[in-house]
Design a protein around this motif. Structure first.
Motif, PDB file in Angstrom:
ATOM      1  N   SER A   1      -3.389  -6.050   5.634  1.00  0.00           N
ATOM      2  CA  SER A   1      -2.302  -5.175   5.857  1.00  0.00           C
ATOM      3  C   SER A   1      -1.691  -5.698   7.273  1.00  0.00           C
ATOM      4  CB  SER A   1      -2.738  -3.745   5.964  1.00  0.00           C
ATOM      5  OG  SER A   1      -3.550  -3.522   7.120  1.00  0.00           O
ATOM      6  N   GLU A   2      -0.427  -4.876   7.306  1.00  0.00           N
ATOM      7  CA  GLU A   2       0.227  -5.162   8.841  1.00  0.00           C
ATOM      8  C   GLU A   2      -0.417  -4.774   9.907  1.00  0.00           C
ATOM      9  OE1 GLU A   2       4.739  -4.867  10.043  1.00  0.00           O
ATOM     10  OE2 GLU A   2       4.291  -3.296   8.657  1.00  0.00           O
ATOM     11  N   SER A   3      -0.934  -3.495   9.783  1.00  0.00           N
ATOM     12  CA  SER A   3      -1.717  -2.735  10.712  1.00  0.00           C
ATOM     13  C   SER A   3      -2.934  -3.913  11.337  1.00  0.00           C
ATOM     14  CB  SER A   3      -2.462  -1.397  10.594  1.00  0.00           C
ATOM     15  OG  SER A   3      -3.392  -1.566   9.516  1.00  0.00           O
ATOM     16  N   THR A   4      -3.487  -4.725  10.406  1.00  0.00           N
ATOM     17  CA  THR A   4      -4.543  -5.613  10.805  1.00  0.00           C
ATOM     18  C   THR A   4      -4.093  -6.740  11.147  1.00  0.00           C
ATOM     19  OG1 THR A   4      -5.988  -4.589   8.749  1.00  0.00           O
ATOM     20  CG2 THR A   4      -6.469  -7.027   9.877  1.00  0.00           C
TER      21      THR A   4
ATOM     22  N   LYS B   1       4.222 -10.989   1.703  1.00  0.00           N
ATOM     23  CA  LYS B   1       4.745 -10.401   0.507  1.00  0.00           C
ATOM     24  C   LYS B   1       5.024  -8.817   0.797  1.00  0.00           C
ATOM     25  CE  LYS B   1       4.711 -12.174  -4.155  1.00  0.00           C
ATOM     26  NZ  LYS B   1       5.995 -12.844  -3.836  1.00  0.00           N
ATOM     27  N   GLN B   2       6.202  -8.333   0.002  1.00  0.00           N
ATOM     28  CA  GLN B   2       6.230  -6.708   0.043  1.00  0.00           C
ATOM     29  C   GLN B   2       5.726  -6.208  -1.251  1.00  0.00           C
ATOM     30  OE1 GLN B   2       7.475  -5.059   2.527  1.00  0.00           O
ATOM     31  NE2 GLN B   2       8.009  -6.546   3.859  1.00  0.00           N
ATOM     32  N   VAL B   3       4.933  -5.318  -1.049  1.00  0.00           N
ATOM     33  CA  VAL B   3       4.486  -4.605  -2.591  1.00  0.00           C
ATOM     34  C   VAL B   3       4.598  -3.358  -2.480  1.00  0.00           C
ATOM     35  CG1 VAL B   3       2.687  -6.657  -3.028  1.00  0.00           C
ATOM     36  CG2 VAL B   3       1.972  -4.643  -1.337  1.00  0.00           C
ATOM     37  N   LYS B   4       4.463  -2.563  -3.416  1.00  0.00           N
ATOM     38  CA  LYS B   4       4.678  -1.081  -3.756  1.00  0.00           C
ATOM     39  C   LYS B   4       3.097  -0.701  -4.224  1.00  0.00           C
ATOM     40  CE  LYS B   4       7.256   2.697  -5.618  1.00  0.00           C
ATOM     41  NZ  LYS B   4       7.173   3.284  -4.184  1.00  0.00           N
ATOM     42  N   ALA B   5       2.664  -0.077  -3.208  1.00  0.00           N
ATOM     43  CA  ALA B   5       1.189   0.364  -3.523  1.00  0.00           C
ATOM     44  C   ALA B   5       1.065   1.429  -4.133  1.00  0.00           C
ATOM     45  CB  ALA B   5       0.125   0.124  -2.404  1.00  0.00           C
TER      46      ALA B   5
ATOM     47  N   VAL C   1       4.290   5.317  -0.055  1.00  0.00           N
ATOM     48  CA  VAL C   1       5.702   5.716   0.031  1.00  0.00           C
ATOM     49  C   VAL C   1       6.400   4.571   0.328  1.00  0.00           C
ATOM     50  CG1 VAL C   1       7.851   7.070   0.784  1.00  0.00           C
ATOM     51  CG2 VAL C   1       5.873   8.050   0.436  1.00  0.00           C
ATOM     52  N   GLY C   2       7.365   3.723  -0.524  1.00  0.00           N
ATOM     53  CA  GLY C   2       8.080   2.590  -0.161  1.00  0.00           C
ATOM     54  C   GLY C   2       7.119   1.371  -0.349  1.00  0.00           C
ATOM     55  N   THR C   3       7.691   0.280   0.091  1.00  0.00           N
ATOM     56  CA  THR C   3       7.150  -1.040  -0.018  1.00  0.00           C
ATOM     57  C   THR C   3       6.343  -1.163   1.251  1.00  0.00           C
ATOM     58  OG1 THR C   3       8.987  -2.327   0.767  1.00  0.00           O
ATOM     59  CG2 THR C   3       8.674  -1.912  -1.590  1.00  0.00           C
TER      60      THR C   3
END
Length: 652
Positions: free
Chosen positions: A468-471, A485-489, A493-495
Motif C-alpha cells: 500500500s501507499e502507507s507502506t 497501479k490505481q485500484v478501487k478496493a 472510498v475512491g481509488t
C-alpha cells in the motif's frame, strides 16, 4: 612451559581478586572464631573505656580545682576590696590612725590593702593541706624584695601572660612541693582608690601607675592528690563493675551464640533440603513451561508465547490500538490444485511450505498471527513495536518469494506442479490483543487496515508482492518498485495506489529475479467461454471468446463482446472453460487473473492461477509447439514481465 603457565596465572590473578580472596578468608576465619573475636573486642572495648574514663577523671579534677581556685581568688579579692573601700578609706580621715605596711611597729597603725592581702594569704596558707596563696609583682616595695617577686617558672610565665591578658586567668596542673597541684593565677589591677597612694608613696618603685595597670598577681596553689585518689578509687570501682557486667554479658553472648550455631546448623540442613526441593520444583516448572511453549508455539508465535508467560496479565481479554505492518500471503490456485490430491498429500505439501515460510518470518522477527489453510497472516509491530517494522516486513516478503524456489524444488521431486504465492502488505492503525471469550481466546488484530491488506493481496498473481501507499512511504528510500497501479478496493472510498515490489536494498539487499514471458500465437485459436468472478462468487453471465496466444504462465484472450462493460477489468479474476479441437464439451474450470486489457481490440491478457492437470499439460504442449515453429520472419509480440501488473513493465 610450567614457568609460562605460572606467569600467566599470576597475571590473571589481578590485585582486586587477591584482595577479595583475602577478605573472604578473613570473613570465614572470623565466623569460625567468633568467641575469640568477641573476647578480643571485649578487651579492646574495656581498654578504650578505661582510657576514656581516665581522661574524663582528669578533666573533672581539673574542672573542680579550677572552680575551687576561682572561688578562693574571688573571696580574697572581695576581702581586699572591702577592706580598701570600707575600712582604709574611712579611717584615713580619723586622726591618730596610720595606714602603712609597717603597722606592727607603730601604735594606732593598720596595714595597707596590699599588706592586708599578703597577711590574709599567709594565714590562709596551710602546711597540712598544702594550699598556698601568694601576691607578687614586677615592682615590689623595698621591704618585700625578697618574697615579693616571682619565685619559680610558673610565676614568671603567669606574670608575663597576665601583663598581656589581664582579664584572663592563667592555670595548669604540675608538681609543687612534691605533690600534684593545681596552680591558678589572676591579675590584680590598679583601682582608682590606689593610684594616689602608689604614685606618691616615698618608697613606691613606680610612680606613673594608671587605672587598669597590672599591679601584681594573686596566685592560689591547691594540691589535687586527694581528688586524684578519690577519683581513682571511684574509677576502680566503676571499672570492676563494668568488667563484671561485661564478663556476664560475654558469657551470656557466648551461650546465645552457641545456641545460634546449633540453630544455624539446623537451618542449614533445612535450607539444603528446601533448596533441593525448590530446585526439583523449578526443574519441573521449567519442563512444564517448555512443554507449554512447545505446545502453544504451534498455535502462537514464540514472541507472543514468551510475552504471555512473562506477563500473565496479558492473558486478559482486550486490546490496544497500535500502528503495525500487516503481511498476508496466499498460494494462487492451491484450492483447485488440492482437490485432485489426497488429504495426506495436501498436508504434506502445506507443511513443507509453511515450515520454510515460518523460518523466514522468524528470521525477520515477524509474529505469525494465524495460518488460514495455505494463507498466512503476519504482524510486524505486535506484540513488540520496533522502528524498522515496515522495512522488515517488506524484506521478509522478498525473502519468502525467494525461499519458495527451494520449496518448489522439493514439490517437483514429489511429482507435483510448483506453487505460486502472492503477498500483500499494508501499514496502519489496528486493534491488537486477546479477542474472544474467557473459554476461547485468540491473539489477533482487527480493523479496516487488516481488510485492506487482504484486498491488496487479492490483486497479486504468483510471485508478486504488492504494498500500500502507507507502506511505500516508510520504505521508499530503500525499496525497488517495478510498477504502480490505481485500484478501487472494496470498503475504500475512491481509488488507491498499490506498488509492485521487486526488491529491497539497504542492509537487506534482496531482489527478485526478473523473468520475461513471450506470447506466441496459436496455429488455431481455441474457443472458450468465461465468467467474471465477483469476490468469491461466480458471476451469472457467460461470455464467449477465444484463446489467441500462449505464454508459459498466461494467455491472450479475445472476447466476442463489443461493449466495454462486458470486458473484465484489470486485476479481476475470471473462470474460463476451453473447447479443444475434437472435443464436444468444454474443459474443466480454469481460473485466471486479468493482468492487462486492450479495450479497442477486445483483447486482454491473463495469468493462470489454477488449471486442471490435463488442461495444463495440453496447454504446455501447445505452447511448446507454437514457440518452436516461429520463423525468422516472425516478429515477437510484446512480452510482459512475469511479475508485472501492467504496461509499465512491457518489454519490446
Amino acid at each position: 612451559m610450567g614457568w609460562i603457565q605460572t606467569k600467566t596465572d599470576c597475571l590473571r590473578d589481578r590485585p582486586w581478586e587477591r584482595i577479595t580472596k583475602a577478605m573472604n578468608r578473613l570473613r570465614k576465619f572470623l565466623f569460625k572464631r567468633i568467641i575469640l573475636v568477641l573476647t578480643i573486642l571485649f578487651c579492646l572495648g574495656l581498654g578504650i573505656a578505661l582510657s576514656s574514663m581516665s581522661r574524663l577523671s582528669s578533666n573533672l579534677i581539673e574542672s573542680q580545682a579550677l572552680q575551687n581556685a576561682t572561688l578562693s581568688a574571688k573571696a580574697v579579692n572581695q576581702a581586699r576590696f572591702l577592706y580598701s573601700a570600707d575600712v582604709v578609706n574611712r579611717v584615713r580621715s580619723v586622726e591618730g590612725i596610720t595606714v602603712t605596711h609597717d603597722y606592727m611597729g607603730q601604735e594606732g597603725a593598720i596595714p595597707n590593702p596590699a599588706t592586708y592581702t599578703i597577711e590574709l594569704g599567709s594565714r590562709l596558707t596551710s602546711k597540712e593541706s598544702g594550699s598556698v596563696i601568694r601576691l607578687y609583682s614586677d615592682y615590689p616595695f623595698p621591704h618585700r624584695q625578697k618574697d615579693g617577686k616571682p619565685q619559680d617558672k610558673f610565676e614568671r610565665e603567669a606574670l608575663e601572660y597576665l601583663n598581656k591578658n589581664p582579664t584572663e586567668p592563667f592555670f595548669r596542673q604540675e608538681t609543687f612541693g612534691g605533690r600534684p597541684s593545681f596552680r591558678y593565677a589572676e591579675a590584680v589591677v590598679m583601682e582608682p582608690s590606689c593610684i594616689g597612694c602608689h604614685n606618691t608613696h616615698p618608697e613606691s618603685p613606680k610612680r606613673d601607675w594608671k587605672v587598669g595597670d597590672v599591679r601584681g598577681i594573686l596566685q592560689i596553689t591547691q594540691p589535687v592528690d586527694g581528688l586524684i585518689k578519690e577519683a581513682r578509687s571511684q574509677m576502680r570501682d566503676t571499672f570492676i563493675a563494668l568488667g563484671g557486667i561485661s564478663l556476664l554479658s560475654l558469657a551470656g553472648l557466648t551461650l546465645v551464640l552457641g545456641r545460634l550455631r546449633n540453630i544455624a546448623k539446623e537451618l542449614e540442613i533445612r535450607v539444603r533440603e528446601r533448596t533441593w526441593d525448590l530446585n526439583a520444583a523449578n526443574q519441573d516448572l521449567e519442563k512444564r513451561n517448555q512443554l507449554i511453549s512447545q505446545i502453544f508455539g504451534r498455535y502462537l508465535s514464540a514472541e507472543v508465547v514468551e510475552t504471555l508467560l512473562e506477563q500473565p496479565e496479558n492473558f486478559k481479554i482486550g486490546g490496544d490500538r497500535k500502528t503495525i505492518t500487516i503481511l498476508t500471503s496466499d498460494l494462487r490456485g492451491f484450492t483447485a490444485f488440492s482437490e485432485n490430491l489426497a488429504p495426506e498429500e495436501v498436508v504434506r505439501i502445506l507443511n513443507l511450505y509453511l515450515e520454510y515460510m515460518s523460518d523466514i518470518i522468524g528470521q525477520y522477527q515477524g509474529t505469525i498471527d494465524k495460518f488460514m489453510g495455505d494463507g498466512i497472516l503476519v504482524l510486524f509491530g505486535a506484540p513488540t513495536t520496533r522502528e524498522d517494522d515496515t522495512e522488515r516486513a517488506v524484506a521478509c516478503a522478498v525473502a519468502m518469494q525467494l525461499a519458495l524456489v527451494k520449496v518448489n524444488q522439493q514439490v517437483k521431486e514429489w511429482g507435483y506442479q510448483p506453487l505460486q504465492m502472492g503477498i500483500g502488505i499494508n501499514t496502519g492503525d489496528v486493534v491488537v490483543g486477546n479477542i474472544g471469550s474467557e473459554k476461547r481466546t485468540d491473539y489477533s488484530v482487527v480493523g479496516n487496515q487488516v481488510n485492506l491488506a487482504y484486498r491488496i493481496e487479492s490483486y497479486t498473481i504468483g510471485g508478486q508482492i504488492l504494498i500500500s501507499e502507507s507502506t511505500f512511504e516508510k520504505v521508499k528510500s530503500i525499496v525497488k518498485i517495478d510498477d504502480k497501479k490505481q485500484v478501487k478496493a472494496k470498503g475504500v472510498v475512491g481509488t488507491i495506489p498499490i506498488y509492485q515490489v521487486c526488491g529491497i536494498g539497504g542492509e537487506y539487499n534482496l531482489f527478485l529475479p526478473r523473468e520475461e514471458e513471450e506470447f506466441f500465437p496459436l496455429a488455431e485459436a481455441i474457443p472458450l467461454q468465461y465468467t467474471i468472478l465477483e469476490g468469491k462468487h461466480i458471476g451469472a453471465d457467460v461470455f464467449p471468446g477465444s484463446l489467441a496466444k500462449l505464454s508459459p504462465w498466461g494467455a491472450l484472450i479475445c472476447s466476442d463482446q463489443r461493449r466495454k462493460e462486458d470486458l473484465p477489468t484489470e486485476l479481476s479474476n475470471i473462470k474460463l472453460n476451453l473447447l479443444f479441437s475434437g472435443s464436444q464439451t468444454y474443459s474443466e474450470d480454469i481460473y485466471a487473473k486479468v493482468t492487462l486489457t486492450e479495450t479497442d481490440d477486445r483483447y486482454f491478457y491473463i495469468r493462470f492461477t489454477a488449471q486442471p492437470p490435463d488442461v495444463e499439460a495440453r496447454l504446455n504442449d501447445m505452447y511448446e509447439s507454437a514457440s518452436s515453429t516461429k520463423s525468422d520472419l516472425y516478429k515477437p509480440e510484446p512480452s510482459i514481465c512475469k511479475n508485472s501488473m501492467g504496461p509499465e513493465c512491457l518489454v519490446l
